[in-house]
Design an enzyme around this catalytic site. Structure first.
Site, PDB file in Angstrom:
ATOM      1  N   PRO A  10      -6.598   3.956   2.458  1.00 31.74           N
ATOM      2  CA  PRO A  10      -6.060   5.321   2.485  1.00 31.74           C
ATOM      3  C   PRO A  10      -4.529   5.407   2.470  1.00 31.74           C
ATOM      4  O   PRO A  10      -3.851   4.600   3.104  1.00 31.74           O
ATOM      5  CB  PRO A  10      -6.616   5.896   3.794  1.00 31.74           C
ATOM      6  N   ASN A  11      -4.067   6.396   1.735  1.00 35.44           N
ATOM      7  CA  ASN A  11      -2.647   6.766   1.629  1.00 35.44           C
ATOM      8  C   ASN A  11      -1.800   5.799   0.802  1.00 35.44           C
ATOM      9  O   ASN A  11      -0.623   6.054   0.580  1.00 35.44           O
ATOM     10  CB  ASN A  11      -2.008   6.945   3.029  1.00 35.44           C
ATOM     11  N   ARG A  18       5.415   8.472   0.496  1.00 34.27           N
ATOM     12  CA  ARG A  18       5.241   8.301   1.946  1.00 34.27           C
ATOM     13  C   ARG A  18       6.272   7.313   2.503  1.00 34.27           C
ATOM     14  O   ARG A  18       6.576   6.299   1.875  1.00 34.27           O
ATOM     15  CB  ARG A  18       3.820   7.812   2.276  1.00 34.27           C
ATOM     16  N   TYR A  23       7.643   1.604   3.207  1.00 29.26           N
ATOM     17  CA  TYR A  23       6.810   1.139   2.096  1.00 29.26           C
ATOM     18  C   TYR A  23       7.536   1.041   0.763  1.00 29.26           C
ATOM     19  O   TYR A  23       6.938   0.598  -0.222  1.00 29.26           O
ATOM     20  CB  TYR A  23       5.569   2.046   1.968  1.00 29.26           C
ATOM     21  N   ASN A  74      -6.119  -4.515   1.191  1.00 23.79           N
ATOM     22  CA  ASN A  74      -5.185  -3.854   2.098  1.00 23.79           C
ATOM     23  C   ASN A  74      -5.953  -2.637   2.633  1.00 23.79           C
ATOM     24  O   ASN A  74      -6.008  -1.600   1.982  1.00 23.79           O
ATOM     25  CB  ASN A  74      -3.915  -3.415   1.372  1.00 23.79           C
ATOM     26  N   ALA A  77      -4.787   2.092   7.026  1.00 22.17           N
ATOM     27  CA  ALA A  77      -5.034   2.500   8.416  1.00 22.17           C
ATOM     28  C   ALA A  77      -6.394   2.030   8.932  1.00 22.17           C
ATOM     29  O   ALA A  77      -6.563   1.825  10.139  1.00 22.17           O
ATOM     30  CB  ALA A  77      -4.920   4.014   8.544  1.00 22.17           C
ATOM     31  N   GLU A  98      -6.402 -10.638   3.401  1.00 22.34           N
ATOM     32  CA  GLU A  98      -5.841  -9.342   3.805  1.00 22.34           C
ATOM     33  C   GLU A  98      -4.362  -9.271   3.426  1.00 22.34           C
ATOM     34  O   GLU A  98      -3.642 -10.265   3.541  1.00 22.34           O
ATOM     35  CB  GLU A  98      -5.996  -9.210   5.324  1.00 22.34           C
ATOM     36  N   HIS A 100      -0.797  -6.632   3.770  1.00 19.38           N
ATOM     37  CA  HIS A 100      -0.101  -5.418   4.201  1.00 19.38           C
ATOM     38  C   HIS A 100       1.305  -5.442   3.633  1.00 19.38           C
ATOM     39  O   HIS A 100       1.973  -6.491   3.687  1.00 19.38           O
ATOM     40  CB  HIS A 100      -0.026  -5.322   5.729  1.00 19.38           C
ATOM     41  N   ARG A 107       5.480  -3.582  14.199  1.00 19.99           N
ATOM     42  CA  ARG A 107       5.421  -2.119  14.275  1.00 19.99           C
ATOM     43  C   ARG A 107       4.701  -1.682  15.560  1.00 19.99           C
ATOM     44  O   ARG A 107       4.623  -2.451  16.503  1.00 19.99           O
ATOM     45  CB  ARG A 107       4.752  -1.576  13.004  1.00 19.99           C
TER      46      ARG A 107
HETATM   47  C1  DQA Z   1      -0.344  -0.879   5.761  1.00 18.24           C
HETATM   48  C2  DQA Z   1      -0.070  -0.918   7.273  1.00 18.24           C
HETATM   49  C3  DQA Z   1      -1.004   0.015   8.020  1.00 18.24           C
HETATM   50  O1  DQA Z   1      -0.728  -0.022   9.412  1.00 18.24           O
HETATM   51  C4  DQA Z   1      -0.842   1.440   7.534  1.00 18.24           C
HETATM   52  O2  DQA Z   1      -1.769   2.287   8.171  1.00 18.24           O
HETATM   53  C5  DQA Z   1      -0.891   1.584   6.054  1.00 18.24           C
HETATM   54  C6  DQA Z   1      -0.310   0.543   5.215  1.00 18.24           C
HETATM   55  C7  DQA Z   1       0.669  -1.711   4.961  1.00 18.24           C
HETATM   56  O3  DQA Z   1       0.386  -2.017   3.798  1.00 18.24           O
HETATM   57  O4  DQA Z   1       1.728  -2.066   5.482  1.00 18.24           O
HETATM   58  O5  DQA Z   1      -1.355   2.605   5.539  1.00 18.24           O
HETATM   59  O6  DQA Z   1      -1.633  -1.437   5.529  1.00 18.24           O
END
Ligand code: DQA
Length: 147
Positions: A10-11, A18, A23, A74, A77, A98, A100, A107
């Protein structure tokens, strides 16, 4: 040719809009292009999927069973909440890595826990887009060693 499913949670479709200080300024289309190019350079096929919905991600992981050689994920959240994604990864038992973009361990504390990581071989965090290249490379090397 090895076939890897790349899942973005998501997002991540909001990249470039964002929280740019975390990011970066490049958008999601640029990330897709980057992943595709990395796949081409590594001579692996990449199937790239993004969803804002936990169940859709679970469905996509299940669909990878018998059709993909590995998964780069990835979970965004859902990393910090989703036992369902962890269980889906365990269910298909495909090698998974995984990723990120940000360093989740530097963080907020609630980002320090990752459920899906428990079903992953390793994790790359804090490298921005390059984390996906590292993950694809790692997964390819892993698959070659298994054969
Ligand atoms: C994320 C890190 C997560 O904590 C966050 O909720 C994201 C992006 C990253 O790629 O750094 O949406 O996965």
């Amino acid at each position: 040719m090895l076939k890897f499913l790349v899942i973005n949670g998501p997002n991540l479709n909001m990249l470039g809009i964002r929280e740019k200080q975390i990011y970066g300024t490049q958008n999601y289309a640029a990330l897709v292009d980057f992943i595709r190019e990395c796949g081409q350079k590594l001579n692996v096929e990449t199937d790239i999927f993004q969803s804002n919905h936990e169940g859709a991600i679970v469905d996509r992981i299940q669909a990878a069973y018998g059709t993909a050689d590995g998964i780069v994920i990835n979970p965004a959240a859902y990393t910090h909440t989703s036992v369902a994604i962890l269980d889906a990864l365990k269910a298909v038992s495909l090698p998974a890595v995984e990723v990120h973009l940000s360093d989740i361990y530097q963080r907020e504390e609630f980002r320090h826990i990752s459920y899906p990581f428990k079903a992953c071989l390793t994790s790359f965090y804090g490298f921005g887009f390059d984390g996906y290249r590292k993950a694809l490379f790692f997964l390819k090397e892993h698959c070659i060693k298994q054969t």
